[in-house]
Design an enzyme around this catalytic site. Structure first.
Site, PDB file in Angstrom:
ATOM      1  N   TYR A 103      -5.890 -10.758  16.440  1.00 15.39           N
ATOM      2  CA  TYR A 103      -5.007 -11.876  16.758  1.00 15.39           C
ATOM      3  C   TYR A 103      -3.719 -11.422  17.444  1.00 15.39           C
ATOM      4  CZ  TYR A 103      -8.160 -14.319  13.603  1.00 15.39           C
ATOM      5  OH  TYR A 103      -9.280 -14.844  13.004  1.00 15.39           O
ATOM      6  N   GLN A 104      -3.657 -10.161  17.864  1.00 10.89           N
ATOM      7  CA  GLN A 104      -2.491  -9.657  18.572  1.00 10.89           C
ATOM      8  C   GLN A 104      -2.915  -9.047  19.901  1.00 10.89           C
ATOM      9  OE1 GLN A 104      -0.338  -6.954  16.021  1.00 10.89           O
ATOM     10  NE2 GLN A 104       0.496  -8.609  14.773  1.00 10.89           N
ATOM     11  N   HIS A 136       0.796  -1.226   0.000  1.00  7.08           N
ATOM     12  CA  HIS A 136       0.000   0.000   0.000  1.00  7.08           C
ATOM     13  C   HIS A 136       0.832   1.281   0.000  1.00  7.08           C
ATOM     14  CE1 HIS A 136       0.414  -1.381   4.261  1.00  7.08           C
ATOM     15  NE2 HIS A 136       0.866  -0.140   4.393  1.00  7.08           N
ATOM     16  N   ASP A 150      -6.023  -5.747  14.481  1.00 11.91           N
ATOM     17  CA  ASP A 150      -5.772  -7.182  14.387  1.00 11.91           C
ATOM     18  C   ASP A 150      -6.169  -7.864  15.687  1.00 11.91           C
ATOM     19  OD1 ASP A 150      -4.868  -9.742  14.029  1.00 11.91           O
ATOM     20  OD2 ASP A 150      -2.874  -9.183  13.345  1.00 11.91           O
ATOM     21  N   ASP A 205       6.876  -5.273   4.077  1.00  8.19           N
ATOM     22  CA  ASP A 205       5.769  -5.174   5.025  1.00  8.19           C
ATOM     23  C   ASP A 205       4.463  -5.627   4.371  1.00  8.19           C
ATOM     24  OD1 ASP A 205       4.622  -3.976   7.618  1.00  8.19           O
ATOM     25  OD2 ASP A 205       3.460  -2.973   6.056  1.00  8.19           O
ATOM     26  N   GLU A 219       7.590 -10.169   5.447  1.00  7.35           N
ATOM     27  CA  GLU A 219       6.966 -10.156   6.771  1.00  7.35           C
ATOM     28  C   GLU A 219       5.598 -10.820   6.687  1.00  7.35           C
ATOM     29  OE1 GLU A 219       4.128  -8.029   9.667  1.00  7.35           O
ATOM     30  OE2 GLU A 219       4.287  -7.689   7.506  1.00  7.35           O
TER      31      GLU A 219
END
Length: 494
Positions: A337-338, A87, A335, A193, A234
């Site tokens: 999941y973090q 992006h 996120d 990234d 990443e």
């Protein structure tokens, strides 16, 4: 002299000191021989996400310094910088030109149009549900052009991060030119990234799409080869996806180690950590903390679902000032999941637990990356968190030179520095050597690193129940014990 097998620092350009010039001085005066490489988090102008919404790669943001400062650091350290392969900011000159000139813009093919991507009468709700995304709706931003027309532009992440169309020659030229410019300023490693999100394809989840992801990586590798650079893709996901990169001879991140280590320290059980270390490749960078939260999804299929749930819940019990709300939409977490926390606070701000975690990281296969907050055993920054209302700010403290001096007086920080200097200087951590973990009993295990000849060995022995550990070093048959309480001196083994 630069050495790619020395510990790497991860830092923002303005948080270990107020700018790049101060960072250079602080590393020179206070952290000699601690690092051989630096990952400088985005230092160019950006419109959001603490630098990860780049406006341009052509300049260093004035508040951080100049290319001269980057080049000065590059003469002492191996430098890594981020290329947001997925992006670019809507504030970028390229997107502004696109908005103004629309189809006549030379950058029209740089950005991924949601409308052009989908066939007529799509996407359906089923299509949207299939996408691996960071939001609960279709990932697009509607844009109005100067000619009055409108298009939906793909944006996987925030409104300040518009996705690039990596299928086009325009995008490939943009990436190639950016990588070459980085090289001209002394940046030899490119961190890709959000790499796994870059390829979109109909009837897929648009995450690590094969074989197209390998075609993209092949093109990027050719650009890197032209410049004498290396790539670090990443990816936060199940380790089996990450290890596909290992199979293709790429360095990877071990984002699973943080959650597996937490589980082991919380539960006192050695079996999962020993198994994971023995599965891990030498061609990786190890982490405990980064600018993001502690990944949970990365531990899937290493820990069971019940063990992942236990670790997450235990973190909220054991961790110092860690709340579930800090990792939710209330604090703009992208996120789920973090978990947002510093690693030191995840361990209850306990010095011995923290130093043990770092010893495990340093002995694990690969090269250790140390985040700047973790370098100073930093606690959760609740003041910054509440000021920004951004969950990840809890682990993004600003340190000035005076505070760094104060933190350096702490024994846990001095012991960590001694551990890193030992890691950088011992032949036992040769990447061509070996790493073997052995379980002694339910709570105890060892990790032995050996150089390629086997003449030098370093062995970490751990008791997860008491959190005690020791490090024995063997050179040509003679054994000594590393004393972290005395600057990392080696004493004769008893």
């Amino acid at each position: 002299m630069k050495n790619t097998n020395k510990a790497m620092l991860i830092t923002y350009p303005n948080r270990l000191g107020n700018n790049l010039h101060e960072l250079n001085q602080i590393l020179e005066n206070k952290f000699m021989n601690v690092f051989g490489a630096i990952h400088i988090l985005p230092f160019y102008p950006s419109s959001g996400d603490d630098g990860f919404a780049p406006i341009t790669y052509d300049q260093v943001d004035d508040q951080f310094g100049s290319w001269t400062d980057i080049e000065s650091l590059g003469k002492k350290y191996q430098l890594m910088a981020d290329l947001m392969i997925n992006h670019l900011s809507p504030q970028s000159p390229e997107f502004k030109d696109f908005v103004q000139n629309h189809k006549n813009s030379k950058y029209a093919d740089l950005f991924l149009s949601f409308d052009k991507f989908w066939p007529k009468d799509r996407p359906t709700q089923q299509d949207i549900d299939l996408i691996y995304k960071r939001k609960d709706r279709a990932p697009y931003l509607e844009t109005t052009f100067a000619d009055g027309s409108k298009e939906k532009m793909w944006n996987t992440f925030s409104e300040q991060q518009l996705d690039l169309d990596v299928r086009t020659a325009t995008t490939m030229k943009f990436i190639k030119d950016t990588m070459a410019a980085f090289k001209s300023h002394g940046i030899n490693t490119i961190r890709l990234d959000a790499f796994a999100y870059a390829v979109k394809k109909l009837d897929t989840n648009d995450f690590f799409v094969e074989p197209e992801i390998w075609d993209l990586l092949s093109k990027l590798q050719a650009f890197a080869n032209d410049n004498g650079q290396s790539l670090l893709p990443e990816i936060h996901e199940d380790y089996k996806i990450v290890h596909k990169l290992t199979d293709h001879n790429y360095f990877t991140y071990d984002f699973a180690l943080p959650i597996v280590t937490l589980y082991s320290l919380y539960s006192g059980q050695a079996v999962r950590l020993v198994d994971w270390i023995n599965k891990s490749p030498m061609t990786q960078y190890t982490t405990l903390d980064t600018h993001d939260g502690i990944g949970v999804v990365d531990g899937k299929d290493i820990l069971t679902d019940d063990e992942l749930t236990y670790t997450s819940e235990e973190l909220y019990k054991v961790g110092a000032n860690v709340k579930k709300s800090y990792s939710t939409s209330e604090y703009h977490n992208l996120d789920v999941y973090q978990i947002n926390t510093t690693y030191y606070s995840a361990l209850g701000d306990r010095d011995q637990d923290y130093l043990l975690a770092r010893a495990i990281q340093i002995f694990a296969p690969g090269i250790p990356q140390i985040y700047y907050v973790g370098l100073l055993a930093g606690k959760n920054d609740l003041e910054l968190l509440e000021k920004t209302k951004e969950g990840r700010s809890i682990n993004r403290h600003y340190y000035d030179a005076n505070e760094i001096d104060e933190q350096l007086k702490r024994p846990v920080v001095q012991s960590l520095l001694a551990l890193l200097r030992f890691r950088n200087s011992s032949a036992a951590f040769d990447l061509d050597g070996s790493c073997v973990a052995k379980q002694i009993d339910e709570h105890r295990f060892s990790i032995t690193r050996s150089d390629h000849s086997g003449d030098t060995q370093a062995a970490l022995t751990v008791d997860l129940e008491t959190k005690a550990f020791n490090i024995a070093v063997t050179n040509d048959g003679q054994s000594e014990i590393l004393d972290l309480n005395n600057g990392g001196e080696l004493n004769a083994a008893r």
